[in-house]
Design a protein around this motif. Structure first.
Motif, PDB file in Angstrom:
ATOM      1  N   VAL A  45       0.912  -1.212  -0.082  1.00 14.85           N
ATOM      2  CA  VAL A  45       0.176  -0.070  -0.120  1.00 14.85           C
ATOM      3  C   VAL A  45       0.939   1.362   0.067  1.00 14.85           C
ATOM      4  O   VAL A  45       0.565   2.043   1.014  1.00 14.85           O
ATOM      5  N   PRO A  46       1.776   1.170  -1.014  1.00 17.19           N
ATOM      6  CA  PRO A  46       2.622   2.783  -1.363  1.00 17.19           C
ATOM      7  C   PRO A  46       1.767   4.268  -0.644  1.00 17.19           C
ATOM      8  O   PRO A  46       0.184   3.952  -1.353  1.00 17.19           O
ATOM      9  N   ASN A  47       2.812   4.647  -0.268  1.00 16.89           N
ATOM     10  CA  ASN A  47       1.161   6.116   0.024  1.00 16.89           C
ATOM     11  C   ASN A  47       1.507   6.636  -1.865  1.00 16.89           C
ATOM     12  O   ASN A  47       1.763   6.459  -3.066  1.00 16.89           O
ATOM     13  N   ARG A  48       0.450   7.305  -1.828  1.00 21.31           N
ATOM     14  CA  ARG A  48      -0.448   8.002  -3.329  1.00 21.31           C
ATOM     15  C   ARG A  48       0.076   8.953  -3.739  1.00 21.31           C
ATOM     16  O   ARG A  48       1.008   9.669  -4.548  1.00 21.31           O
ATOM     17  N   GLU A  49       0.694   9.579  -2.314  1.00 18.39           N
ATOM     18  CA  GLU A  49       0.918  10.851  -2.717  1.00 18.39           C
ATOM     19  C   GLU A  49       2.994  10.944  -2.397  1.00 18.39           C
ATOM     20  O   GLU A  49       3.367   9.648  -1.628  1.00 18.39           O
ATOM     21  N   ASP A  50       3.501  11.682  -3.263  1.00 16.73           N
ATOM     22  CA  ASP A  50       5.183  11.666  -2.822  1.00 16.73           C
ATOM     23  C   ASP A  50       5.342  12.055  -2.328  1.00 16.73           C
ATOM     24  O   ASP A  50       6.713  12.882  -1.805  1.00 16.73           O
ATOM     25  N   THR A  51       5.474  11.537  -1.068  1.00 16.15           N
ATOM     26  CA  THR A  51       6.740  10.698   0.221  1.00 16.15           C
ATOM     27  C   THR A  51       7.457  10.806   0.775  1.00 16.15           C
ATOM     28  O   THR A  51       7.714  10.077  -0.912  1.00 16.15           O
ATOM     29  N   ILE A  52       8.457  10.246   1.128  1.00 18.57           N
ATOM     30  CA  ILE A  52      10.172  10.047   0.907  1.00 18.57           C
ATOM     31  C   ILE A  52       9.559   8.821   0.877  1.00 18.57           C
ATOM     32  O   ILE A  52       9.949   7.996   2.030  1.00 18.57           O
ATOM     33  N   PHE A  53      10.054   7.923  -0.240  1.00 19.63           N
ATOM     34  CA  PHE A  53      10.139   6.590  -0.352  1.00 19.63           C
ATOM     35  C   PHE A  53       8.696   5.812  -0.025  1.00 19.63           C
ATOM     36  O   PHE A  53       9.083   4.869  -0.170  1.00 19.63           O
ATOM     37  N   ARG A  54       7.509   6.360  -0.385  1.00 20.43           N
ATOM     38  CA  ARG A  54       6.123   6.099  -0.309  1.00 20.43           C
ATOM     39  C   ARG A  54       5.808   6.072   1.051  1.00 20.43           C
ATOM     40  O   ARG A  54       4.792   4.383   0.821  1.00 20.43           O
ATOM     41  N   SER A  55       6.209   6.331   2.486  1.00 18.75           N
ATOM     42  CA  SER A  55       6.076   5.884   3.422  1.00 18.75           C
ATOM     43  C   SER A  55       5.122   6.460   3.815  1.00 18.75           C
ATOM     44  O   SER A  55       4.153   8.061   3.438  1.00 18.75           O
ATOM     45  N   LYS A  56       4.239   5.880   4.781  1.00 14.30           N
ATOM     46  CA  LYS A  56       3.224   6.990   6.020  1.00 14.30           C
ATOM     47  C   LYS A  56       3.939   7.105   7.600  1.00 14.30           C
ATOM     48  O   LYS A  56       4.799   6.170   8.531  1.00 14.30           O
ATOM     49  N   ALA A  57       4.035   8.417   8.198  1.00 15.91           N
ATOM     50  CA  ALA A  57       4.398   8.886   9.053  1.00 15.91           C
ATOM     51  C   ALA A  57       3.394   7.132  10.469  1.00 15.91           C
ATOM     52  O   ALA A  57       2.576   7.661   9.728  1.00 15.91           O
ATOM     53  N   VAL A  58       4.024   7.613  11.719  1.00 17.89           N
ATOM     54  CA  VAL A  58       3.605   6.098  12.384  1.00 17.89           C
ATOM     55  C   VAL A  58       4.036   6.304  13.432  1.00 17.89           C
ATOM     56  O   VAL A  58       4.844   6.410  14.518  1.00 17.89           O
ATOM     57  N   GLY A  59       4.004   8.154  14.026  1.00 11.60           N
ATOM     58  CA  GLY A  59       3.740   7.962  15.046  1.00 11.60           C
ATOM     59  C   GLY A  59       2.438   8.646  15.723  1.00 11.60           C
ATOM     60  O   GLY A  59       2.631   8.180  17.188  1.00 11.60           O
ATOM     61  N   GLU A  60       1.849   9.410  15.692  1.00 11.38           N
ATOM     62  CA  GLU A  60       1.036   9.919  16.277  1.00 11.38           C
ATOM     63  C   GLU A  60      -0.158   8.533  15.719  1.00 11.38           C
ATOM     64  O   GLU A  60      -1.225   8.480  17.039  1.00 11.38           O
ATOM     65  N   PRO A  61      -0.601   8.337  14.590  1.00 10.53           N
ATOM     66  CA  PRO A  61      -2.008   7.512  14.540  1.00 10.53           C
ATOM     67  C   PRO A  61      -2.179   6.233  15.473  1.00 10.53           C
ATOM     68  O   PRO A  61      -3.111   5.852  15.624  1.00 10.53           O
ATOM     69  N   PRO A  62      -1.333   5.158  15.354  1.00 17.10           N
ATOM     70  CA  PRO A  62      -1.257   4.484  16.383  1.00 17.10           C
ATOM     71  C   PRO A  62      -1.828   4.464  17.540  1.00 17.10           C
ATOM     72  O   PRO A  62      -2.199   3.836  18.484  1.00 17.10           O
ATOM     73  N   PHE A  63      -1.281   5.836  18.114  1.00 16.13           N
ATOM     74  CA  PHE A  63      -1.692   6.090  19.548  1.00 16.13           C
ATOM     75  C   PHE A  63      -3.981   5.595  20.049  1.00 16.13           C
ATOM     76  O   PHE A  63      -3.927   5.805  20.595  1.00 16.13           O
ATOM     77  N   VAL A  64      -4.169   6.208  18.315  1.00 11.95           N
ATOM     78  CA  VAL A  64      -5.552   6.197  18.258  1.00 11.95           C
ATOM     79  C   VAL A  64      -6.319   4.761  18.573  1.00 11.95           C
ATOM     80  O   VAL A  64      -7.118   5.112  18.976  1.00 11.95           O
ATOM     81  N   HIS A  65      -5.058   4.009  18.715  1.00 14.82           N
ATOM     82  CA  HIS A  65      -5.312   2.519  18.486  1.00 14.82           C
ATOM     83  C   HIS A  65      -6.365   1.756  19.900  1.00 14.82           C
ATOM     84  O   HIS A  65      -7.015   1.140  19.829  1.00 14.82           O
ATOM     85  N   GLY A  66      -5.613   2.816  20.848  1.00 15.91           N
ATOM     86  CA  GLY A  66      -5.859   2.372  22.254  1.00 15.91           C
ATOM     87  C   GLY A  66      -7.737   3.159  22.164  1.00 15.91           C
ATOM     88  O   GLY A  66      -8.272   2.346  23.150  1.00 15.91           O
TER      89      GLY A  66
END
Length: 781
Positions: free
Chosen positions: A708-729
Motif C-alpha cells: 500500500v504505497p502512499n499515493r502522495e510523493d512522500t519519502i520513498f512512499r512511506s507514511k507517518a507512524v508517530g501519532e496515528p497508532p495512539f488512537v488504536h487505544g
C-alpha cells in the motif's frame, strides 16, 4: 531513484537497528543531565505559586537571598522581555508579575552553587496572596462565563439542524474524555553556557530547537544569531517538550547571563508535573440523526476543552480535535464547534495526537450509540458510514478524501482476528459468568498528516561527505526515541550505497540547520527525510557529473550500489570516487530543503486541505472486566496498520505497539486530579498510574499492511507512524463498554467516559444494573 540508484542492505525500507540502541541498553546514551558540568557551573531551582488564582500582595525573598550558597534570585523585573507565549498571545509571562493564574506557576528562580542549595533556598520564600475565584474545570469555566484562551472554530457542511430535525432517528449525549500526563522518562532540563560577545549555547531537552532559540534570545534581548540550541536526544517527549521546554531553557540562560557562568536547570518529577501542561481533557456534546440501517444523516457537536491559564497551543489542538471528530466516517450534514476554555490550571499543550484522539473518541461514541439504538453490530455501523473515494468523500472541512481504505482495513482485520465468531463466543460466556465479563470491539483510524499551521510544513538538512567516504547527516528534526535519526541514516545509506557505520547522524543544532519546525504532528520523517534526500541527491548529481567526465562514461551507466559505484564496466569504491572529486575541487557538502505541497487552510472559513494525506489502521481489542472490583485486563489485541512503504518495519511496529499502549493507558487508567484549591494531586509516580509491563495485552498481534504505497510523493512512499497508532487505544475503551453492556443484556449504550478507571467502571455497572432492574420490574408489572 536517479542515476541508477538501487536499494542496499540496511537502507530505507529495511529494519535497520536503532542508531542509539547499543548506547541505550548499555546506559551510555547521553542526555542533558549526563553532559559533564563545565567548571564553575551554577544550578537553578524554581519557586512555585501556592495559589491557583490570586494577586500577589507581597513576596519576601530575603531568607532565600540570605542562604549562604545562593548567588542571586531572578524575578520578573529582572527579565528584559518576560513573555514566552509560543503563539504570540502575550498571556504567558516567564515569571509571574503581580498575579498568579495556576497552582505551580513559577514566581522566581534561585541561582546557587549546588542544586540542593537552590531547591532548599527556594522553599524559604514568604509569599502573601489575595485569592480570587478560580475556574478549575470545564464546568466551572462555563459557569463563570466561559472565557476562551483563543478563538473558537466552527466547521459546517450542509444543513445539520435540518438534517437532524428530519432524521427518522435521533439521539443526543455527552462524552467526557480525561487529560493525560506526558510522563517522559527524562524530565525537563537545560544547560546554558555563556560565550564571548554575548553568545549563549544551550543544551536543551526540546522538540523545537528553533523556538527554544527564539525564546532564549527574546528573554535575553539579543539577536537569534547569538543563541545556539543543541539536542542530541530526548528521553521521550510526546509533545510535552514542544513548547514546555522553553521556560527551563530560558531560565537557565538568564542565570548564565546574570552570573557569567554555565547554568543548569533540571526539574524534579514533582515540580515537572506541577508546572507543565497536559493533554487537554474534553467534554463533548453530540446530537446525531440516523436511519434504521445505521447510516448517519446529520451531526452537531460541540467540543469543550480545559485549556489552562494561557493560550499555548490550545488553538491548533482544539482545531485538530474538530478535524478528527469524523474519524473515518462520512457525515452528510455536519456542524462542529470548538470551545477552548480558559481555566486556572496548567496550560495544556501538545500531546501525541494533538487533539485528534479526543475527536476520534467522539466519532466512535456516535457509532456505538447508533449500534445500540438499531441493534446492529457496531462493526457493521462503522462499515456503513466509512468514507468512500469517489462519493461520500468530503470532510466537514471540505477536503476530499482521495485515499480511503477504511472499509478494506476493517474488513481484513475482522477476518484476520475472527472478530464475528469471537463476539458470539463472548456473548455466550457473559450469559453464564456472574462477575467476570468479556467485551470486544473493533475501531478504525483515519489520521491527517501535516501541521495545520501551514508554515511549519518545511524542513532543512545539511549533509557532508568527507574525503574518506564517510558521511555526516544533519537535519532539523529531534530524536526522542522514535527512531527518526535512524531513518535519516537509512536514506543516506540507500542513496550512496553505504553501510551503516559509514553514515553518522549529529546532534540537532540551530547552528547547522536554522529555522526548523518542531518534531511533531507525525511529520518528522516526512519533512526531514525529504530534506535529507534533497541534500544527498545534490551531492550525488555532482559526483555523477564528475565521474561521467573523469571516466568518460555516460551518466546513465553510473550506479551507486552496496559494492561500490558502478561506472560503466568499472567498480569504483565510494571513497575513491569521493577523494577524486575532492581533488578536482567538487563540493562534497550540500543543504537540502523541503516544503509539503498541496496543503492550505483558511481558519476564517473552516475550509481547506490541512493534510497532505491520511494514515489508516484498525484495532480489535478483547478485554475482561471484573464487576466486583472494576478492574479490567486486555486479553488480546490485533492491529492492522497502514505505514505506506515502511522506511523501517521494526521501528514502525515498535511505534505502533508503544502508541497503542499509551493510548490505552490514557483511556483506562491515567487520571489527573486537582483538589479544590487547584493543586494537582497526581504529581508523581506514586499518585499517577501509567501502564506497566503487566498491563500489556496478553496476546498482542501487530501487522503492517502490505503493498500500500502512499499515493502522495512522500519519502520513498512511506507514511507517518508517530501519532496515528495512539488512537488504536480507543478500541479498548469500547471493548470495556461492550463488556459492561452485558449487565443490561446489551439493551443500553453504557455511556462509558474516560478514563475507565475501576471506580468509573463500577459506577457504570451499577447504573446499568438499576436500569435492568427497573426494566424487569416494569415488564413484570
Amino acid at each position: 531513484m536517479p542515476h541508477g540508484s538501487v536499494p542496499v542492505a540496511g537502507g530505507a525500507s529495511s529494519s535497520l537497528r536503532h542508531e542509539s540502541a547499543h548506547l541505550h541498553v548499555a546506559g551510555e546514551a547521553r542526555y542533558v543531565d549526563d553532559v559533564p558540568l563545565p567548571p564553575n557551573a551554577v544550578h537553578v531551582a524554581l519557586g512555585l505559586s501556592r495559589s491557583a488564582h490570586a494577586r500577589i500582595l507581597s513576596m519576601d525573598l530575603s531568607a532565600v537571598e540570605a542562604h549562604p550558597d545562593v548567588l542571586c534570585v531572578l524575578r520578573a523585573q529582572d527579565v528584559a522581555h518576560n513573555q514566552i507565549s509560543p503563539v504570540g498571545a502575550g498571556d504567558e509571562p516567564l515569571l509571574a508579575e503581580d498575579h498568579v493564574f495556576f497552582y505551580g506557576q513559577p514566581l522566581f528562580a534561585v541561582v546557587a552553587q549546588t542544586r540542593h542549595a537552590a531547591r532548599h533556598a527556594a522553599a524559604l520564600a514568604q509569599v502573601t496572596y489575595e485569592d480570587k475565584p478560580a475556574a478549575l474545570s470545564i464546568e466551572q469555566a462555563r459557569a463563570q462565563g466561559g472565557a476562551l484562551v483563543c478563538r473558537a472554530l466552527e466547521m459546517t457542511r450542509g444543513d445539520a439542524p435540518q438534517a437532524l430535525a428530519h432524521a427518522p432517528h435521533r439521539l443526543a449525549g455527552q462524552l467526557v474524555v480525561g487529560g493525560q500526563e506526558h510522563f517522559y522518562l527524562e524530565g525537563q532540563a537545560a544547560l546554558a553556557c555563556p560565550g564571548e560577545d554575548g553568545e549563549m549555547r544551550v543544551c536543551s531537552s526540546t522538540q523545537h530547537p528553533t523556538e527554544t532559540q527564539h525564546m532564549v534570545a527574546h528573554v535575553l534581548g539579543c539577536p537569534n544569531n547569538l543563541v545556539t540550541v543543541e539536542v542530541r536526544r530526548m528521553g521521550g517527549g510526546f509533545g510535552g517538550k514542544e513548547t514546555q521546554a522553553n521556560i527551563v531553557a530560558c531560565l537557565a540562560a538568564l542565570a548564565a547571563a546574570r552570573t557569567g557562568r554555565p547554568a543548569k536547570l533540571r526539574l524534579d518529577r514533582d515540580d515537572d508535573m506541577m508546572l507543565t501542561g497536559k493533554r487537554h481533557d474534553f467534554v463533548i456534546d453530540y446530537d446525531v440523526g440516523f436511519d434504521a440501517q445505521g447510516h448517519v444523516l446529520g451531526v452537531d457537536m460541540e467540543l469543550a476543552a480545559r485549556c489552562g491559564w494561557s493560550a499555548d497551543l490550545s488553538g491548533p489542538v482544539t482545531d485538530r480535535a474538530l478535524f478528527h471528530a469524523d474519524n473515518a466516517y462520512y457525515y452528510p450534514d455536519v456542524r462542529l464547534r470548538s470551545l477552548p476554555l480558559r481555566t486556572n490550571t496548567q496550560s495544556n499543550t501538545a500531546f501525541r495526537g494533538f487533539g485528534g484522539p479526543q475527536g476520534v473518541a467522539a466519532a466512535e461514541r456516535i457509532m456505538e450509540e447508533i449500534a445500540f439504538a438499531t441493534g446492529l453490530d457496531p462493526l457493521d455501523v462503522r462499515l456503513r458510514n466509512a468514507y468512500g473515494t469517489t462519493e461520500r468523500n468530503l470532510t466537514p472541512y471540505h477536503m476530499t478524501v482521495e485515499d480511503s481504505i477504511t472499509t478494506e482495513v476493517l474488513s481484513q482485520l475482522a477476518i484476520d482476528c475472527d472478530y464475528r465468531k469471537r463476539r458470539e463466543q463472548i456473548r455466550a460466556f457473559n450469559k453464564t459468568s456472574p462477575h467476570m465479563r468479556r467485551g470486544i470491539a473493533i475501531t478504525p483510524v483515519k489520521f491527517g498528516i501535516s501541521f495545520t499551521a501551514t508554515h511549519f510544513n518545511q524542513a532543512g538538512a545539511l549533509v557532508h561527505v568527507y574525503t574518506d567516504g564517510s558521511v555526516q547527516v544533519n537535519h532539523g528534526g529531534t530524536e526522542m526515541g522514535q527512531g527518526l535519526h535512524t531513518k535519516m541514516v537509512q536514506i543516506a545509506m540507500r542513496e550512496f550505497g553505504l553501510a551503516q557505520e559509514r553514515v553518522r547522524i549529529t546532534a540537532t543544532t540551530t547552528g547547522k540547520v536554522p529555522n526548523t519546525s518542531a518534531t511533531a504532528a507525525s511529520s518528522g520523517a516526512d519533512l526531514n527525510g525529504m530534506a535529507v534526500l534533497a541534500a544527498v541527491r545534490t551531492i550525488k548529481d555532482r559526483l555523477v557529473t564528475f565521474a561521467a567526465s573523469h571516466w568518460q562514461t555516460p551518466p546513465e551507466q553510473i550506479q551507486f550500489t552496496a559494492q561500490g559505484v558502478v561506472v560503466g564496466a568499472a567498480l569504483v569504491p565510494f571513497a575513491t570516487l569521493v577523494n577524486a572529486a575532492y581533488m578536482a575541487r567538487i563540493s562534497l557538502s550540500s543543504t537540502g530543503f523541503y516544503k509539503t505541497p498541496k496543503i492550505s487552510w483558511d481558519a476564517a472559513t473552516g475550509r481547506g486541505r490541512p493534510f497532505y494525506y491520511f494514515a489508516y489502521g484498525a484495532a480489535c481489542a478483547e478485554v475482561a472486566v471484573d464487576l466486583l472490583t472494576g478492574e479490567n485486563r486486555m486479553e488480546r489485541v490485533d492491529i492492522l496498520h497502514d505505514a505506506g512503504l515502511s522506511l523501517n518495519p521494526d521501528i514502525d511496529i515498535g511505534q505502533i505497539e508503544g502508541g497503542f499502549v499509551q493510548g490505552a493507558g490514557w483511556l483506562t487508567m491515567e487520571e489527573l486530579f486537582w483538589d479544590t484549591a487547584g493543586q494537582l494531586r497526581t504529581h508523581a509516580p506514586s499518585t499517577y498510574k501509567i501502564p506497566a509491563c503487566s498491563d500489556r495485552p496478553r496476546i498482542f498481534n501487530v501487522r503492517l499492511m502490505e503493498n500500500v504505497p502512499n499515493r502522495e510523493d512522500t519519502i520513498f512512499r512511506s507514511k507517518a507512524v508517530g501519532e496515528p497508532p495512539f488512537v488504536h487505544g480507543v478500541a479498548v475503551l469500547h471493548a470495556i463498554s461492550d463488556a459492561l453492556a452485558s449487565v443490561d443484556d446489551y439493551r443500553t449504550c453504557p455511556g462509558l467516559n474516560a478514563p475507565a478507571t475501576p471506580e468509573q467502571i463500577l459506577r457504570v455497572a451499577e447504573r446499568l444494573r438499576q436500569r435492568r432492574a427497573g426494566a424487569d420490574a416494569q415488564a413484570r408489572a
